[in-house]
Scaffold this motif. Structure first.
Motif, PDB file in Angstrom:
ATOM      1  N   GLY A 170       0.775  -1.230   0.000  1.00 23.12           N
ATOM      2  CA  GLY A 170       0.000   0.000   0.000  1.00 23.12           C
ATOM      3  C   GLY A 170       0.805   1.278   0.000  1.00 23.12           C
ATOM      4  O   GLY A 170       0.244   2.372   0.144  1.00 23.12           O
ATOM      5  N   GLY A 171       2.144   1.185  -0.174  1.00 23.69           N
ATOM      6  CA  GLY A 171       2.962   2.385  -0.261  1.00 23.69           C
ATOM      7  C   GLY A 171       2.629   3.189  -1.506  1.00 23.69           C
ATOM      8  O   GLY A 171       2.165   2.640  -2.512  1.00 23.69           O
ATOM      9  N   THR A 172       2.877   4.497  -1.458  1.00 23.90           N
ATOM     10  CA  THR A 172       2.478   5.397  -2.534  1.00 23.90           C
ATOM     11  C   THR A 172       3.499   5.405  -3.664  1.00 23.90           C
ATOM     12  O   THR A 172       4.656   5.767  -3.460  1.00 23.90           O
ATOM     13  N   VAL A 173       3.040   5.018  -4.855  1.00 24.56           N
ATOM     14  CA  VAL A 173       3.851   5.069  -6.068  1.00 24.56           C
ATOM     15  C   VAL A 173       3.231   6.104  -6.997  1.00 24.56           C
ATOM     16  O   VAL A 173       2.013   6.103  -7.210  1.00 24.56           O
ATOM     17  N   GLY A 174       4.033   7.001  -7.533  1.00 26.31           N
ATOM     18  CA  GLY A 174       3.492   8.038  -8.394  1.00 26.31           C
ATOM     19  C   GLY A 174       4.591   8.810  -9.083  1.00 26.31           C
ATOM     20  O   GLY A 174       5.722   8.326  -9.223  1.00 26.31           O
ATOM     21  N   VAL A 175       4.258  10.033  -9.471  1.00 25.49           N
ATOM     22  CA  VAL A 175       5.222  10.860 -10.198  1.00 25.49           C
ATOM     23  C   VAL A 175       6.467  11.115  -9.358  1.00 25.49           C
ATOM     24  O   VAL A 175       7.583  11.210  -9.895  1.00 25.49           O
ATOM     25  N   GLY A 176       6.313  11.204  -8.038  1.00 20.28           N
ATOM     26  CA  GLY A 176       7.463  11.406  -7.173  1.00 20.28           C
ATOM     27  C   GLY A 176       8.423  10.231  -7.218  1.00 20.28           C
ATOM     28  O   GLY A 176       9.644  10.410  -7.100  1.00 20.28           O
ATOM     29  N   THR A 177       7.893   9.026  -7.391  1.00 20.86           N
ATOM     30  CA  THR A 177       8.731   7.831  -7.494  1.00 20.86           C
ATOM     31  C   THR A 177       9.606   7.903  -8.737  1.00 20.86           C
ATOM     32  O   THR A 177      10.806   7.607  -8.698  1.00 20.86           O
ATOM     33  N   VAL A 178       9.006   8.330  -9.839  1.00 25.04           N
ATOM     34  CA  VAL A 178       9.749   8.453 -11.102  1.00 25.04           C
ATOM     35  C   VAL A 178      10.805   9.547 -10.991  1.00 25.04           C
ATOM     36  O   VAL A 178      11.963   9.368 -11.399  1.00 25.04           O
ATOM     37  N   TRP A 179      10.420  10.705 -10.434  1.00 27.62           N
ATOM     38  CA  TRP A 179      11.342  11.820 -10.277  1.00 27.62           C
ATOM     39  C   TRP A 179      12.514  11.424  -9.383  1.00 27.62           C
ATOM     40  O   TRP A 179      13.675  11.714  -9.691  1.00 27.62           O
ATOM     41  N   PHE A 180      12.234  10.722  -8.302  1.00 32.85           N
ATOM     42  CA  PHE A 180      13.305  10.276  -7.410  1.00 32.85           C
ATOM     43  C   PHE A 180      14.230   9.307  -8.133  1.00 32.85           C
ATOM     44  O   PHE A 180      15.457   9.448  -8.077  1.00 32.85           O
ATOM     45  N   ALA A 181      13.656   8.335  -8.818  1.00 28.31           N
ATOM     46  CA  ALA A 181      14.468   7.307  -9.472  1.00 28.31           C
ATOM     47  C   ALA A 181      15.370   7.897 -10.550  1.00 28.31           C
ATOM     48  O   ALA A 181      16.537   7.505 -10.687  1.00 28.31           O
ATOM     49  N   LEU A 182      14.846   8.847 -11.319  1.00 25.79           N
ATOM     50  CA  LEU A 182      15.624   9.432 -12.411  1.00 25.79           C
ATOM     51  C   LEU A 182      16.565  10.529 -11.929  1.00 25.79           C
ATOM     52  O   LEU A 182      17.649  10.722 -12.493  1.00 25.79           O
ATOM     53  N   GLY A 183      16.158  11.255 -10.894  1.00 24.73           N
ATOM     54  CA  GLY A 183      16.912  12.432 -10.493  1.00 24.73           C
ATOM     55  C   GLY A 183      17.969  12.222  -9.435  1.00 24.73           C
ATOM     56  O   GLY A 183      18.945  12.969  -9.376  1.00 24.73           O
ATOM     57  N   ILE A 184      17.812  11.191  -8.589  1.00 23.98           N
ATOM     58  CA  ILE A 184      18.679  11.110  -7.417  1.00 23.98           C
ATOM     59  C   ILE A 184      20.141  10.834  -7.794  1.00 23.98           C
ATOM     60  O   ILE A 184      21.062  11.380  -7.164  1.00 23.98           O
ATOM     61  N   GLY A 185      20.382  10.038  -8.818  1.00 26.28           N
ATOM     62  CA  GLY A 185      21.757   9.766  -9.224  1.00 26.28           C
ATOM     63  C   GLY A 185      22.503  11.031  -9.640  1.00 26.28           C
ATOM     64  O   GLY A 185      23.567  11.350  -9.088  1.00 26.28           O
ATOM     65  N   PRO A 186      21.970  11.790 -10.612  1.00 26.26           N
ATOM     66  CA  PRO A 186      22.635  13.042 -11.003  1.00 26.26           C
ATOM     67  C   PRO A 186      22.723  14.051  -9.869  1.00 26.26           C
ATOM     68  O   PRO A 186      23.714  14.768  -9.752  1.00 26.26           O
ATOM     69  N   LEU A 187      21.682  14.136  -9.036  1.00 26.64           N
ATOM     70  CA  LEU A 187      21.706  15.093  -7.929  1.00 26.64           C
ATOM     71  C   LEU A 187      22.810  14.762  -6.928  1.00 26.64           C
ATOM     72  O   LEU A 187      23.549  15.647  -6.472  1.00 26.64           O
ATOM     73  N   VAL A 188      22.948  13.493  -6.574  1.00 23.06           N
ATOM     74  CA  VAL A 188      23.990  13.091  -5.634  1.00 23.06           C
ATOM     75  C   VAL A 188      25.372  13.291  -6.259  1.00 23.06           C
ATOM     76  O   VAL A 188      26.307  13.770  -5.609  1.00 23.06           O
ATOM     77  N   HIS A 189      25.499  12.933  -7.520  1.00 23.77           N
ATOM     78  CA  HIS A 189      26.785  13.110  -8.201  1.00 23.77           C
ATOM     79  C   HIS A 189      27.216  14.573  -8.185  1.00 23.77           C
ATOM     80  O   HIS A 189      28.377  14.901  -7.882  1.00 23.77           O
ATOM     81  N   LEU A 190      26.281  15.480  -8.493  1.00 23.16           N
ATOM     82  CA  LEU A 190      26.589  16.912  -8.497  1.00 23.16           C
ATOM     83  C   LEU A 190      26.944  17.392  -7.095  1.00 23.16           C
ATOM     84  O   LEU A 190      27.906  18.157  -6.910  1.00 23.16           O
ATOM     85  N   ALA A 191      26.181  16.929  -6.094  1.00 21.03           N
ATOM     86  CA  ALA A 191      26.453  17.349  -4.719  1.00 21.03           C
ATOM     87  C   ALA A 191      27.820  16.866  -4.252  1.00 21.03           C
ATOM     88  O   ALA A 191      28.561  17.597  -3.585  1.00 21.03           O
ATOM     89  N   LEU A 192      28.171  15.639  -4.602  1.00 19.69           N
ATOM     90  CA  LEU A 192      29.462  15.096  -4.183  1.00 19.69           C
ATOM     91  C   LEU A 192      30.632  15.888  -4.782  1.00 19.69           C
ATOM     92  O   LEU A 192      31.665  16.063  -4.139  1.00 19.69           O
ATOM     93  N   ARG A 193      30.467  16.366  -6.002  1.00 17.92           N
ATOM     94  CA  ARG A 193      31.535  17.144  -6.641  1.00 17.92           C
ATOM     95  C   ARG A 193      31.869  18.389  -5.842  1.00 17.92           C
ATOM     96  O   ARG A 193      33.019  18.838  -5.826  1.00 17.92           O
ATOM     97  N   HIS A 194      30.868  18.958  -5.189  1.00 14.64           N
ATOM     98  CA  HIS A 194      31.066  20.242  -4.524  1.00 14.64           C
ATOM     99  C   HIS A 194      31.149  20.144  -2.999  1.00 14.64           C
ATOM    100  O   HIS A 194      31.585  21.090  -2.346  1.00 14.64           O
ATOM    101  N   LEU A 195      30.724  19.024  -2.414  1.00 16.82           N
ATOM    102  CA  LEU A 195      30.575  18.960  -0.967  1.00 16.82           C
ATOM    103  C   LEU A 195      31.450  17.915  -0.289  1.00 16.82           C
ATOM    104  O   LEU A 195      31.446  17.811   0.936  1.00 16.82           O
TER     105      LEU A 195
END
Length: 213
Positions: A170-195
């Motif tokens: 019964g967990g919520t699957v939706g547009v946020g799931t897709v955004w997280f799955a596609l976005g988290i890799g690039p976001l973490v990679h960018l953050a690691l470069r600077h932080l």
């Protein structure tokens, strides 16, 4: 355990660790409040929460400790950051959900779901860049990958399994799931470069497609 970091590294790393975990928990809470879909592991946590009545952050802590048990046969090394990850993120999630009511307006929910992975990505950059130990789920991934399977396939298998079980519960699957799955890799990679900080002696440099989980 990971090699013990020196005091100089700890003085720089601990504030980053704390801030990073708080941002990760805040990002998850934002997505829960938006109710438009969660990341794969949080779909599982929410599904278990709905079935048991235990707050989602507390479930996150419990699952984290269970995942750590799987580290034992894999001989993964636990760090300060690993233990802090298990506890702090869940406490922050429950804290936000205890004081903030879920919005009913889509005009509020959409920005929340958009912001959640960004906060999580920045938090992951701070946390992983502190080089004080991997999150329990990433440690499981790397431990299994050392047995011969490609890292990407292990990660995909773990996250798809968590997503499928969580959705069935019964967990919520939706547009946020897709955004997280596609976005988290690039976001973490960018953050690691600077932080990222330089790792303490004997620890590997942070990097790769990982998150704070």
């Amino acid at each position: 355990m990971l090699p013990r970091p020196d005091r100089a590294h700890l003085a720089r790393a601990l504030p980053r660790l704390a801030l990073g975990l708080v941002l990760c928990g805040t990002g998850i809470a934002a997505m829960v409040l938006a109710d438009l879909g969660l990341g794969p592991w949080d779909v599982l946590h929410q599904g278990l929460s709905d079935r048991t009545g235990i707050p989602i952050g507390t479930v996150t802590i419990g699952v984290g400790f269970l995942v750590l048990l799987a580290w034992v046969p894999l001989r993964e090394r636990v760090g300060i950051g690993t233990l802090a990850n298990v506890v702090v993120i869940g406490l922050v999630v429950d804290g936000w959900l205890a004081v903030v009511d879920a919005p009913s307006s889509v005009a509020v929910r959409v920005p929340l779901v958009a912001l959640g992975p960004v906060l999580f990505g920045v938090g992951s950059g701070l946390y992983i860049g502190a080089a004080l130990g991997p999150g329990p789920r990433d440690g499981l991934m790397t431990g299994l990958a050392r047995r011969g399977a490609p890292t990407w396939s292990v990660r995909a298998g773990l996250e798809l399994t968590a997503l499928a079980v969580g959705a069935a519960l019964g967990g919520t699957v939706g547009v946020g799931t897709v955004w997280f799955a596609l976005g988290i890799g690039p976001l973490v990679h960018l953050a690691l470069r600077h932080l990222s900080l330089d790792p303490p002696p004997g620890a590997g440099a942070p990097g790769g497609r990982v998150s704070a989980r």
